[in-house]
Design a protein around this motif. Structure first.
Motif, PDB file in Angstrom:
ATOM      1  N   THR A   1     -19.257 -31.283 -72.981  1.00 48.43           N
ATOM      2  CA  THR A   1     -18.087 -32.378 -73.207  1.00 48.43           C
ATOM      3  C   THR A   1     -17.418 -30.658 -71.923  1.00 48.43           C
TER       4      THR A   1
ATOM      5  N   ILE B   1     -13.107 -30.314 -71.456  1.00 48.94           N
ATOM      6  CA  ILE B   1     -12.145 -30.529 -71.697  1.00 48.94           C
ATOM      7  C   ILE B   1     -11.149 -30.496 -70.526  1.00 48.94           C
TER       8      ILE B   1
ATOM      9  N   CYS C   1     -20.809 -40.637 -73.239  1.00 50.40           N
ATOM     10  CA  CYS C   1     -19.434 -39.999 -73.354  1.00 50.40           C
ATOM     11  C   CYS C   1     -17.979 -40.394 -74.698  1.00 50.40           C
TER      12      CYS C   1
ATOM     13  N   ASN D   1     -10.655 -37.852 -76.159  1.00 45.86           N
ATOM     14  CA  ASN D   1     -11.335 -36.945 -76.621  1.00 45.86           C
ATOM     15  C   ASN D   1     -11.531 -37.325 -78.180  1.00 45.86           C
TER      16      ASN D   1
ATOM     17  N   THR E   1      -5.926 -32.590 -73.872  1.00 52.19           N
ATOM     18  CA  THR E   1      -7.403 -32.745 -74.529  1.00 52.19           C
ATOM     19  C   THR E   1      -7.888 -34.221 -73.610  1.00 52.19           C
TER      20      THR E   1
ATOM     21  N   GLN F   1     -11.453 -36.178 -70.875  1.00 58.02           N
ATOM     22  CA  GLN F   1     -12.491 -34.910 -70.922  1.00 58.02           C
ATOM     23  C   GLN F   1     -13.665 -35.988 -69.660  1.00 58.02           C
TER      24      GLN F   1
ATOM     25  N   ASN G   1     -17.594 -35.287 -69.354  1.00 56.55           N
ATOM     26  CA  ASN G   1     -19.077 -34.503 -69.820  1.00 56.55           C
ATOM     27  C   ASN G   1     -20.046 -33.934 -68.213  1.00 56.55           C
TER      28      ASN G   1
END
Length: 306
Positions: free
Chosen positions: A2, A4, A27, A32, A51, A54, A56
């Motif tokens: 991941t 962010i 995910c 997050n 964050t 986020q 992947n």
């Protein structure tokens, strides 16, 4: 893997694939992992906004060059057995009118194609899972937040990008650098309160580089069907010379209908607009005013029709 809060071409790819190969992603939800089934509404005030959303990736696709198009065939999408919808201070179309956080935790049992919004009142939401974040890297030097959408995709939050749909993204950097995330179990057009049914998500896509579709400059998609509600819709409208204010009026009026005719709280009504209502442009040529509609599918109401 991941990354962010940013989408940029300088992030090293986590994998390299050939054009036409499939890739699977596992995910976290849009928070997050900050929101869990045990989270309470007051905790939304302390979310680390930096964050959120986020994604992947990124995935490097061999032979992808600037000017090409990435074809993303959505093969599988599945959710966790829970999700959440929240009113986050500062987010949403009516953020100034909903300053207090509110949170709904959803049960999403495996194999069930709907979730109860309110079982006693007979309100249930069809589940049509999709990834809100699907995009490739921008050529412009970043960092670029993952919260907005861009011409190369990103947080496009388009509810039609479900299993069986094909998304086309314009490639601006070598390798394309595809990323995804922000799982949604269901969402209405517009996602008006700023959240859908947010949920951890697993998805599988096939990534193919197209050399003959250079006219794609923004995200395009092809879908086998767009199912209209079998019982029809109840629609409220906003009529204003400003599109945003017309949209805000349309949502306000639907909130009132849901409060008066379905005994929902104001916060519940706002969240229902976000997960089930479709915000659409109805009229844009008769100046000076625009007509924006908030369309609520009647089939979600089991005990009473609007």
């Amino acid at each position: 893997m991941t990354h962010i809060g940013t989408r940029m071409s300088s992030i090293p790819p986590v994998a390299r694939v050939k054009s036409g190969e499939t890739v699977s992603f596992d995910c976290l939800d849009a928070s997050n992992g900050q929101v869990t089934p045990a989270t309470v509404a007051t905790s939304l005030r302390t979310l680390d906004i930096a964050t959120l959303d986020q994604v992947n990736g990124p995935i490097y696709i061999e032979d992808a060059q600037p000017g090409d198009t990435l074809q993303v065939d959505i093969l599988e999408v599945s959710t966790a057995e829970w999700g959440w919808t929240g009113i986050l201070p500062g987010f949403g179309l009516l953020a100034d009118e909903f300053p207090t956080p509110s949170l709904k935790i959803w049960d999403l049992p495996a194999g069930q194609d709907f979730a109860w919004f309110d079982k006693l009142k007979g309100i249930k939401i069809p589940l049509r899972p999709f990834a809100g974040e699907m995009g490739v890297a921008l050529a412009e030097k970043g960092p670029h937040s993952t919260i907005p959408p861009y011409s190369t995709g990103g947080n496009i939050d388009t509810k039609h990008l479900t299993k069986g749909t094909t998304l086309y993204l314009p490639i601006q950097v070598e390798g394309a650098l595809y990323s995804t995330g922000d799982g949604h179990a269901a969402q209405g057009d517009g996602e008006v309160c700023g959240t859908a049914i947010e949920t951890p998500m697993k998805t599988t896509v096939r990534l193919t580089v197209l050399k003959d579709k250079s006219h794609v400059k923004t995200p395009h998609f092809s879908t086998p069907s767009v199912s209209e509600d079998p019982k029809g819709y109840y629609c409220t409208t906003g009529v204003r010379p400003d599109i945003r204010e017309a949209a805000r009026d349309a949502v306000r009026h639907m909130i009132t209908v849901l409060m008066v005719e379905h005994d929902l709280s104001r916060e519940e009504a706002y969240m229902l607009c976000s997960v089930a209502g479709d915000l659409r442009m109805h009229e844009v040529v008769d100046m000076p005013n625009y007509v924006i509609g908030m369309m609520m599918p009647k089939s979600i109401f089991g005990h009473k029709s609007v």
